[in-house]
Design a protein around this motif. Sequence first.
Motif, PDB file in Angstrom:
ATOM      1  N   PHE A  16     -16.096 -24.165 -39.265  1.00 44.74           N
ATOM      2  CA  PHE A  16     -15.181 -24.649 -40.229  1.00 44.74           C
ATOM      3  C   PHE A  16     -14.728 -26.224 -39.608  1.00 44.74           C
ATOM      4  N   GLY A  17     -14.840 -26.516 -38.381  1.00 39.49           N
ATOM      5  CA  GLY A  17     -14.640 -27.770 -37.860  1.00 39.49           C
ATOM      6  C   GLY A  17     -15.998 -28.759 -37.706  1.00 39.49           C
ATOM      7  N   SER A  18     -16.824 -28.179 -38.183  1.00 44.96           N
ATOM      8  CA  SER A  18     -18.167 -28.865 -37.822  1.00 44.96           C
ATOM      9  C   SER A  18     -18.443 -30.148 -38.782  1.00 44.96           C
ATOM     10  N   THR A  19     -19.336 -30.958 -38.465  1.00 42.39           N
ATOM     11  CA  THR A  19     -19.573 -32.063 -39.352  1.00 42.39           C
ATOM     12  C   THR A  19     -20.369 -31.345 -40.439  1.00 42.39           C
ATOM     13  N   LYS A  20     -21.241 -30.599 -40.281  1.00 39.56           N
ATOM     14  CA  LYS A  20     -22.072 -29.941 -41.545  1.00 39.56           C
ATOM     15  C   LYS A  20     -21.358 -29.379 -42.551  1.00 39.56           C
ATOM     16  N   ASN A  21     -20.366 -28.697 -41.969  1.00 37.66           N
ATOM     17  CA  ASN A  21     -19.343 -28.202 -42.873  1.00 37.66           C
ATOM     18  C   ASN A  21     -18.487 -29.175 -43.741  1.00 37.66           C
ATOM     19  N   LEU A  22     -18.001 -30.280 -42.929  1.00 45.91           N
ATOM     20  CA  LEU A  22     -17.324 -31.119 -43.733  1.00 45.91           C
ATOM     21  C   LEU A  22     -18.284 -32.148 -44.698  1.00 45.91           C
ATOM     22  N   PHE A  23     -19.565 -32.358 -44.451  1.00 42.91           N
ATOM     23  CA  PHE A  23     -20.246 -32.943 -45.439  1.00 42.91           C
ATOM     24  C   PHE A  23     -20.522 -31.871 -46.738  1.00 42.91           C
TER      25      PHE A  23
END
Length: 191
Positions: free
Chosen positions: A5-12
Motif C-alpha cells: 500500500f505504501g510502495s511506489t508501484k502502488n502509488l503509480f
Amino acid sequence: MRRWFGSTKNLFGCIGGLLGLVLYVVGVVGPLWLMVVVVAVLYAAGALLGPPDKVRLVVDPEAEAVQVRSSLDALAHTVSGHAGRLPASAVDGVRRVAEMLSDLLADPARLAANPDLQHRVLLLARTDLPLSVQTYLNLPRWFAASRADAGHELVKQLDLIEHRAHQLAEEYYAAEVNQQKDQTRYLGEDA
C-alpha cells in the motif's frame, strides 16, 4: 501486504487508476463497464511501469546492538553450562570478552558513528568469539580431553580475542582518556 500500500508501484498504479476515472468523468470513456476496465488497465500499467522501492540494507544500530548483546549473553550462558568441558581459564575469558563487547555495544549510536570500529566489534562478537568456542565444543568430549593442545588452542584464541577487544575499547574510549589527560594537565598547571 501492508508494504504494498505504501510502495511506489502502488502509488503509480493509483495515479493511473485516477487518470482512468478522470477520462470517464470528462466523457472520453463511454459506459460504466468500460470505465472499470480502463481504470483496471491503467492501474496495472502504472503499477508495472512504476519504479521499484529502494532497497535498504542498513540495519538499525539499536536493534542490531540489542540482538548482538543478547547473543553474547546466550554464549556466556552456554559456556557456563559447559564449564566442565572447557579449560577453567576459557570460561572466565569468554565472560570477560562478552562483558567488554557488551559494554561497547551499550551505546549503538556512538558505535555506529565509527563504521570501521563498529564492523570490528560486530565481527569479534558475532563471528570470532562464538566460532572459537563452538569449534572446541563440537569436538567429542573424549577427544578434547585426550588432546591438551585443543584446550591450549582455545585459551590462546580467547587471549587473542581479548587482546583485540581491549584494542577496540582503547579506540572507543580514546576521547574520554584524552579528556581525562587534559584535565590532569590543567589541574597540574596550578600546582
